[in-house]
Design a protein around this motif. Structure first.
Motif, mmCIF file in Angstrom:
data_model
loop_
_atom_site.group_PDB
_atom_site.id
_atom_site.type_symbol
_atom_site.label_atom_id
_atom_site.label_comp_id
_atom_site.label_asym_id
_atom_site.label_seq_id
_atom_site.Cartn_x
_atom_site.Cartn_y
_atom_site.Cartn_z
ATOM 1 N N MET A 1 0.848 -1.163 0.000
ATOM 2 C CA MET A 1 0.000 0.000 0.000
ATOM 3 C C MET A 1 0.901 1.236 0.000
ATOM 4 S SD MET A 1 -2.710 1.267 2.948
ATOM 5 C CE MET A 1 -2.019 0.365 4.259
ATOM 6 N N LEU A 24 3.933 1.233 2.703
ATOM 7 C CA LEU A 24 3.838 0.861 4.111
ATOM 8 C C LEU A 24 4.187 -0.609 4.327
ATOM 9 C CD1 LEU A 24 0.537 2.627 5.180
ATOM 10 C CD2 LEU A 24 2.870 3.400 5.514
ATOM 11 N N PRO A 25 5.016 -0.885 5.319
ATOM 12 C CA PRO A 25 5.306 -2.278 5.650
ATOM 13 C C PRO A 25 4.103 -2.916 6.342
ATOM 14 C CG PRO A 25 6.405 -0.819 7.192
ATOM 15 C CD PRO A 25 5.734 0.060 6.164
ATOM 16 N N SER A 26 4.057 -4.222 6.351
ATOM 17 C CA SER A 26 2.969 -4.897 7.053
ATOM 18 C C SER A 26 3.008 -4.514 8.523
ATOM 19 C CB SER A 26 3.063 -6.412 6.885
ATOM 20 O OG SER A 26 4.257 -6.885 7.459
ATOM 21 N N GLY A 27 1.868 -4.413 9.132
ATOM 22 C CA GLY A 27 1.782 -4.042 10.536
ATOM 23 C C GLY A 27 1.644 -2.555 10.771
ATOM 24 N N SER A 29 -0.793 0.269 9.987
ATOM 25 C CA SER A 29 -2.113 0.505 9.413
ATOM 26 C C SER A 29 -2.828 1.718 10.002
ATOM 27 C CB SER A 29 -2.987 -0.741 9.594
ATOM 28 O OG SER A 29 -3.130 -1.030 10.976
ATOM 29 N N GLU A 33 0.893 4.297 14.130
ATOM 30 C CA GLU A 33 1.883 3.273 13.763
ATOM 31 C C GLU A 33 2.828 3.800 12.694
ATOM 32 O OE1 GLU A 33 -0.883 -0.644 14.698
ATOM 33 O OE2 GLU A 33 -0.771 0.119 12.649
#
Length: 84
Positions: A1, A24-27, A29, A33
């Motif tokens: 994303m 954006l990295p996973s985690g 959202s 963060e």
């Protein structure tokens, strides 16, 4: 994303950039963060860190740390300002 991130005023000066497109990295959202993730990027990025007085906007509306970040969003970070 992918999102667009904007930096204003003293943050722009401290970070040495006005904007960036960011995947954006996973985690990551939420606005909070994202801010925490960015603050961990290195020494100058601590300007966004915990305890620093930084405001955020999502798509040109004030944002809370728990607000979601969605694909294509524009997230702006800036110090609080006062009018006169």
């Amino acid at each position: 994303m992918t999102v667009k991130i904007l930096y204003f005023a003293s943050l722009k000066e401290a970070l040495g950039c006005t904007e960036e497109s960011f995947v954006l990295p996973s985690g990551v959202s939420t606005v909070g963060e994202l801010r925490s993730f960015l603050a961990e990027r290195g020494e100058k990025w601590k300007a966004l860190g915990e305890g620093r007085n930084v405001r955020a906007a999502r798509n040109q509306r004030m944002a809370a740390p728990a607000d979601p970040v969605l694909p294509g969003d524009e997230i702006a970070f800036f110090p609080p300002v006062t009018g006169g």
